[in-house]
Design an enzyme around this catalytic site. Structure first.
Site, mmCIF file in Angstrom:
data_model
loop_
_atom_site.group_PDB
_atom_site.id
_atom_site.type_symbol
_atom_site.label_atom_id
_atom_site.label_comp_id
_atom_site.label_asym_id
_atom_site.label_seq_id
_atom_site.Cartn_x
_atom_site.Cartn_y
_atom_site.Cartn_z
ATOM 1 C CE LYS A 1 -14.128 -6.049 2.404
ATOM 2 N NZ LYS A 1 -12.863 -5.959 1.794
ATOM 3 C CG HIS B 1 -1.839 -1.095 1.004
ATOM 4 N ND1 HIS B 1 -1.981 -1.811 2.358
ATOM 5 C CD2 HIS B 1 -2.600 -1.024 0.673
ATOM 6 C CE1 HIS B 1 -3.533 -2.361 2.071
ATOM 7 N NE2 HIS B 1 -3.376 -2.442 1.093
ATOM 8 C CB SER C 1 -4.219 -6.611 3.860
ATOM 9 O OG SER C 1 -4.034 -5.145 4.054
#
Length: 160
Positions: free
Chosen positions: A43, A19, A130
């Site tokens: 989520k 990122h 991630s």
């Protein structure tokens, strides 16, 4: 010429060096980048929005032309509210492109003024996500070279 402001949205759960690579390279194209942490109620993130924003603020504290924020709702509404018209997205693989193309198309439909800029990740981080970082940390793997130090410490705490 007006400032070129881009919004770099994502869940960043947690932020990785991949990122940050996209962010750093994006700064060579844009005058200012707003990192927008998505608060997605559908989520179940490992870290709270506040923790994710804090990790990003720590990781970008040395970058004057970066702002870290959070949002919920439609990305196009957030981008417009921030007086930006560019969305910055990183791509690792063809599978990312297919998904991102759909998102970009719906965003363009919702607000034709907003453009999406895709940036390919550096080869060094092309495998990194991630999800993989969380899985590696969960099973005791070293994530030292994948995430900033505060994230590594927090992951170790979560999975003790």
């Amino acid at each position: 010429m007006s400032n070129r402001i881009a919004v770099y949205p994502g869940s960043f759960d947690p932020v990785t060096f991949g990122h940050l690579d996209i962010l750093q390279r994006g700064l060579s194209v844009f005058d200012h980048i707003i990192i927008a942490v998505l608060n997605n109620s559908r989520k179940d993130p490992l870290f709270s929005v506040e923790e994710r924003v804090d990790f990003l603020r720590q990781a970008t504290a040395h970058l004057e032309s970066v702002t870290v924020d959070s949002f919920d709702g439609l990305l196009v509404d957030y981008v417009q509210k921030k007086k930006a018209n560019i969305v910055l997205r990183g791509l690792r693989a063809i599978s990312d492109f297919e998904y991102e193309l759909q998102i970009s198309a719906i965003n363009k439909h919702l607000n034709p003024e907003i453009e999406t800029c895709f940036m390919m990740t550096s080869n060094h981080y092309s495998f990194l996500s991630s999800s993989m970082v969380k899985e590696a940390a969960m099973y005791g793997g070293s994530v030292h070279e994948l995430v900033p130090e505060p994230v590594e410490k927090a992951l170790n705490q979560k999975f003790k």
